[in-house]
Enzyme design. Structure first.
Site, PDB file in Angstrom:
ATOM      1  N   LYS A 111       0.644  -1.297   0.537  1.00 30.90           N
ATOM      2  CA  LYS A 111       0.428  -0.066   0.021  1.00 30.90           C
ATOM      3  C   LYS A 111       0.686   1.375   0.079  1.00 30.90           C
ATOM      4  O   LYS A 111       2.029   1.613   1.243  1.00 30.90           O
ATOM      5  CB  LYS A 111      -0.821   0.164   0.830  1.00 30.90           C
ATOM      6  CG  LYS A 111      -2.312  -1.097   1.219  1.00 30.90           C
ATOM      7  CD  LYS A 111      -3.150  -0.927   2.051  1.00 30.90           C
ATOM      8  CE  LYS A 111      -4.590  -2.052   1.964  1.00 30.90           C
ATOM      9  NZ  LYS A 111      -5.338  -1.640   2.603  1.00 30.90           N
ATOM     10  N   ARG A 140      -3.116   7.137  16.928  1.00 29.40           N
ATOM     11  CA  ARG A 140      -4.088   8.249  16.107  1.00 29.40           C
ATOM     12  C   ARG A 140      -4.324   9.655  17.086  1.00 29.40           C
ATOM     13  O   ARG A 140      -4.462  11.366  17.004  1.00 29.40           O
ATOM     14  CB  ARG A 140      -4.681   8.452  15.124  1.00 29.40           C
ATOM     15  CG  ARG A 140      -5.218   7.718  14.055  1.00 29.40           C
ATOM     16  CD  ARG A 140      -6.304   7.968  13.502  1.00 29.40           C
ATOM     17  NE  ARG A 140      -6.071   6.648  11.911  1.00 29.40           N
ATOM     18  CZ  ARG A 140      -5.581   6.826  10.990  1.00 29.40           C
ATOM     19  NH1 ARG A 140      -4.974   8.242  10.947  1.00 29.40           N
ATOM     20  NH2 ARG A 140      -5.739   6.271   9.892  1.00 29.40           N
ATOM     21  N   VAL A 151       1.058  25.015  22.155  1.00 28.57           N
ATOM     22  CA  VAL A 151       2.067  26.793  22.526  1.00 28.57           C
ATOM     23  C   VAL A 151       2.472  27.144  20.926  1.00 28.57           C
ATOM     24  O   VAL A 151       2.428  28.262  20.339  1.00 28.57           O
ATOM     25  CB  VAL A 151       3.798  26.506  23.175  1.00 28.57           C
ATOM     26  CG1 VAL A 151       4.234  27.497  22.562  1.00 28.57           C
ATOM     27  CG2 VAL A 151       3.532  26.402  24.878  1.00 28.57           C
ATOM     28  N   HIS A 210       5.259  12.438  26.485  1.00 26.40           N
ATOM     29  CA  HIS A 210       6.630  12.198  27.487  1.00 26.40           C
ATOM     30  C   HIS A 210       6.019  12.615  28.588  1.00 26.40           C
ATOM     31  O   HIS A 210       6.968  12.585  29.761  1.00 26.40           O
ATOM     32  CB  HIS A 210       8.112  12.787  26.592  1.00 26.40           C
ATOM     33  CG  HIS A 210       8.652  11.881  25.698  1.00 26.40           C
ATOM     34  ND1 HIS A 210       9.005  11.079  26.360  1.00 26.40           N
ATOM     35  CD2 HIS A 210       8.999  11.968  24.607  1.00 26.40           C
ATOM     36  CE1 HIS A 210       9.368  10.011  24.885  1.00 26.40           C
ATOM     37  NE2 HIS A 210       8.745  10.968  23.717  1.00 26.40           N
ATOM     38  N   HIS A 228       7.743   4.404  28.768  1.00 28.41           N
ATOM     39  CA  HIS A 228       6.570   3.641  27.334  1.00 28.41           C
ATOM     40  C   HIS A 228       7.697   2.941  26.431  1.00 28.41           C
ATOM     41  O   HIS A 228       6.778   2.118  26.562  1.00 28.41           O
ATOM     42  CB  HIS A 228       6.547   5.249  26.881  1.00 28.41           C
ATOM     43  CG  HIS A 228       8.153   5.424  25.989  1.00 28.41           C
ATOM     44  ND1 HIS A 228       8.755   6.241  26.366  1.00 28.41           N
ATOM     45  CD2 HIS A 228       8.235   5.479  24.230  1.00 28.41           C
ATOM     46  CE1 HIS A 228      10.024   6.539  24.843  1.00 28.41           C
ATOM     47  NE2 HIS A 228       9.258   5.458  23.858  1.00 28.41           N
ATOM     48  N   ARG A 361      18.661  18.255  17.594  1.00 25.80           N
ATOM     49  CA  ARG A 361      18.287  18.226  18.760  1.00 25.80           C
ATOM     50  C   ARG A 361      18.055  19.181  19.548  1.00 25.80           C
ATOM     51  O   ARG A 361      17.346  19.648  20.823  1.00 25.80           O
ATOM     52  CB  ARG A 361      18.977  16.349  19.283  1.00 25.80           C
ATOM     53  CG  ARG A 361      18.431  15.723  20.248  1.00 25.80           C
ATOM     54  CD  ARG A 361      19.122  14.642  20.693  1.00 25.80           C
ATOM     55  NE  ARG A 361      18.390  14.186  22.202  1.00 25.80           N
ATOM     56  CZ  ARG A 361      18.404  14.448  22.882  1.00 25.80           C
ATOM     57  NH1 ARG A 361      18.753  15.569  23.611  1.00 25.80           N
ATOM     58  NH2 ARG A 361      17.638  14.017  24.040  1.00 25.80           N
ATOM     59  N   ARG A 446      -5.882  30.512  28.701  1.00 24.91           N
ATOM     60  CA  ARG A 446      -4.875  30.769  29.096  1.00 24.91           C
ATOM     61  C   ARG A 446      -4.579  31.227  30.335  1.00 24.91           C
ATOM     62  O   ARG A 446      -4.104  32.045  30.779  1.00 24.91           O
ATOM     63  CB  ARG A 446      -4.855  31.295  28.084  1.00 24.91           C
ATOM     64  CG  ARG A 446      -3.139  31.239  27.730  1.00 24.91           C
ATOM     65  CD  ARG A 446      -2.814  30.146  27.115  1.00 24.91           C
ATOM     66  NE  ARG A 446      -1.641  30.091  26.170  1.00 24.91           N
ATOM     67  CZ  ARG A 446      -1.352  28.771  25.471  1.00 24.91           C
ATOM     68  NH1 ARG A 446      -1.898  28.169  25.333  1.00 24.91           N
ATOM     69  NH2 ARG A 446      -0.099  28.854  24.809  1.00 24.91           N
ATOM     70  N   LYS A 450       2.032  31.622  36.778  1.00 20.27           N
ATOM     71  CA  LYS A 450       2.822  32.651  35.851  1.00 20.27           C
ATOM     72  C   LYS A 450       4.922  31.925  36.437  1.00 20.27           C
ATOM     73  O   LYS A 450       4.688  31.575  37.257  1.00 20.27           O
ATOM     74  CB  LYS A 450       2.879  34.318  37.177  1.00 20.27           C
ATOM     75  CG  LYS A 450       1.318  34.448  36.851  1.00 20.27           C
ATOM     76  CD  LYS A 450       1.824  35.245  35.352  1.00 20.27           C
ATOM     77  CE  LYS A 450       0.042  35.886  34.532  1.00 20.27           C
ATOM     78  NZ  LYS A 450      -0.104  36.418  33.502  1.00 20.27           N
TER      79      LYS A 450
END
Length: 614
Positions: A111, A140, A151, A210, A228, A361, A446, A450
């Site tokens: 496919k 998904r 963000v 994460h 994980h 990275r 939001r 702080k």
């Protein structure tokens, strides 16, 4: 030609149609066995070719002698080396012409996926069968970058497409090695197993990726050593068993127990941790194929196809320029033997590019993955999940109920645990979830905690994240012009971030093996000094960020002064805006040091003095 042939079914007698293809019995299983040549063993293949008029006894004898199967004959270029040693190209084409008379099922064909990063890519039918399962489709609904999406508006991609990309790149790399070095004896089984490991390496990620294993699990279950990758291995096994894919895997030439072990070892390391003490800890593949364990998750130096995909994919969705091109590295990769063990090596001239890869990275972590607002959003989501943990129930196998923090103990329950729990808590009317719901509503409006500032510890000091850090900030009330507000430890949140090149204080390139143009078979190491004098001197540092839970401007202003006083007492670096926030505090320490440094720098050095200088 029309005589009955044994061996085509349990007890059925086969006849041949006018077009030369054998008649098949009724039923989906029989149709699959007869219509898919990739599922045929050697004898079934030879019988069919004989029925179709391939009357070359020596060819059929060679097929039987070398155990050529239907999948080997059809799956090229993966099996080109094995088949080329058995039959001539004209003989193979004649055999394939016979096989093409069979009706092909759409589900068993390769496919094509249109991937935004790698373009149009072909996926093996076995991998497609794995993708089309609830356990894989679950990816998904798990954001690749967790709270970073809140963000960076473009970072909406999920673990699903990343996993497909890693499976594709794993196949690209292992096939490149096979084509470049036929003597490595890379088989179709090896290729399929490496592709499956790449495809399934992230099956165990929890909600918001994460955030789940890096923040939520350590806080909710501090004694649990869980990652994980552990869940990825368990979920892969659950996926195969619950969807009854063992027969399909066997039909494509995989040896179930051995290859399942190999796939799981690529994802999570040696299955039996006690074998790590032995010279060769793996059971899926022998030491002669050690290089295969460096493709999906490279424990030696961190250079693997997982990074290649997420660098390109994350940069694309974040709107950040990607300076690393994996396609070039693919061209210069080969296997060399060092101390009786084979490792993946790259050309010596690529050393600078690998430093650029790890620099990329590091930039991604600084600019996106560890963004100060993204991190506080994940901290707030974590707090909401903690408050909801006791009241949020997930049904697992046998009807047993699990919490958010225990769902990974049962893969049926864990399959249902995705980012969707955020919305379930947010839109719930359950009284027990009120506190958790309010935190998530603050995120939606939001009304975030702080940000007070960030600092770094002194050289060679490692800060351990614990509750005492917030307590020590609460104790650091400035003595000079103190604020009127008294703050407590619960008013502060301290986030300690470890930034490195992937191997803590170690330079990962020290563990990379290179080869030279003059002798591609010999592995060498290249020191940092040989590459450039402009490379980093250290490869790890810590960043300490402090936040205040209150939205009150007066409390936030006082909290910033507490934070600056704390940095002074701990001998940490100067926060960026400290001169504006607390000008009465900074001269005590940093401004004096800066004046001394400026004075020293402005004095002419001895070698620049004029002749009359004394």
């Amino acid at each position: 030609m029309g005589s009955p042939v044994k061996g085509w079914g349990a007890s059925a007698v086969k006849r041949v149609r006018r077009d030369g293809s054998p008649e098949t019995p009724c039923g989906p299983a029989a149709e699959r066995d007869c219509c898919d040549p990739r599922m045929w063993d050697t004898e079934r293949l030879c019988q069919y070719l004989s029925l179709c008029g391939v009357d070359e006894p020596s060819l059929l004898h060679r097929f039987r002698e070398n155990r050529v199967t239907g999948s080997m004959l059809m799956d090229l270029p993966a099996c080109a080396f094995e088949v080329a040693g058995v039959c001539r190209p004209a003989e193979r084409l004649e055999a394939l012409a016979c096989l093409q008379k069979l009706p092909r099922r759409g589900a068993d064909a390769m496919k094509v996926f249109n991937d935004p990063i790698h373009g149009h890519i072909e996926i093996h039918p076995l991998l497609v069968r794995i993708i089309d399962t609830p356990q894989f489709q679950r990816l998904r609904y798990i954001k690749q970058l967790g709270g970073t999406y809140l963000v960076f508006p473009g970072a909406s991609h999920n673990r699903f497409e990343h996993s497909i990309g890693v499976g594709y790149l794993a196949g690209c790399l292992v096939r490149a090695l096979k084509e470049r070095q036929p003597e490595l004896d890379i088989t179709q089984r090896d290729i399929l197993c490496v592709e499956i490991a790449g495809l399934c390496h992230d099956l165990g990620h929890g909600p918001f990726s994460h955030m789940f294993d890096g923040r939520f699990v350590p806080l909710t279950r501090p004694g649990l050593k869980w990652k994980h990758e552990t869940a990825s291995v368990e979920m892969f096994e659950h996926l195969i068993i619950s969807n009854k894919l063992e027969v399909i895997m066997k039909s494509y030439g995989l040896v179930l127990e051995e290859d399942m072990t190999f796939i799981k070892e690529q994802i999570g390391g040696p299955v039996d941790e006690n074998t790590c003490e032995k010279m060769w800890p793996y059971r899926g593949r022998p030491k002669e194929k050690s290089f295969l364990y460096e493709i999906v998750a490279n424990k030696k130096n961190g250079i693997d196809v997982d990074k290649w995909d997420y660098f390109a994919r994350d940069c694309h969705h974040l709107g950040i320029q990607n300076n690393f091109d994996y396609k070039r590295l693919l061209k210069f990769t080969r296997v060399c033997e060092v101390k009786n063990q084979k490792h993946i090596c790259t050309r010596d001239k690529e050393a600078g590019n690998l430093y650029d890869m790890f620099h990329t990275r590091n930039c991604l972590h600084r600019r996106a993955y560890q963004h100060k607002i993204g991190n506080i959003i994940e901290i707030m989501i974590t707090e909401a999940f903690q408050k909801a943990d006791k009241f949020f129930k997930i049904e697992g196998s046998g009807g047993k109920l699990y919490q958010i923090s225990t769902a990974m103990e049962d893969m049926e329950a864990y399959t249902k645990l995705t980012d969707n729990i955020y919305l379930e808590i947010l839109h719930s009317s359950c009284p027990e979830l009120k506190e958790a719901r309010e935190i998530l509503r603050k995120i939606e409006r939001r009304e975030l905690y702080k940000f007070l500032g960030e600092t770094k510890p002194g050289t060679l000091r490692e800060i351990v994240k614990n509750n005492s850090l917030a307590e020590s900030i609460a104790d650091a009330k400035p003595e000079k012009d103190p604020p009127d507000v008294e703050l407590k430890a619960e008013d502060f949140i301290v986030d300690v971030i470890d930034m490195d090149y992937g191997m803590k204080e170690q330079n990962p390139i020290d563990n990379v093996l290179f080869y030279c143009k003059a002798d591609p078979s010999k592995a060498v190491r290249i020191s940092k000094e040989q590459v450039s004098k402009l490379l980093p001197m250290t490869f790890a540092e810590q960043i300490i960020r402090v936040y205040c839970r209150s939205q009150d401007p007066e409390i936030v202003s006082a909290a910033k002064q507490y934070f600056i006083q704390w940095c002074i007492e701990k001998d940490f670096t100067k926060p960026e805006d400290s001169d504006v926030v607390a000008p009465h505090l900074t001269p005590v320490k940093w401004n004096k040091m800066e004046d001394d440094e400026h004075r020293t720098a402005s004095e002419p050095s001895c070698k620049h003095r004029l002749p009359f200088d004394k």
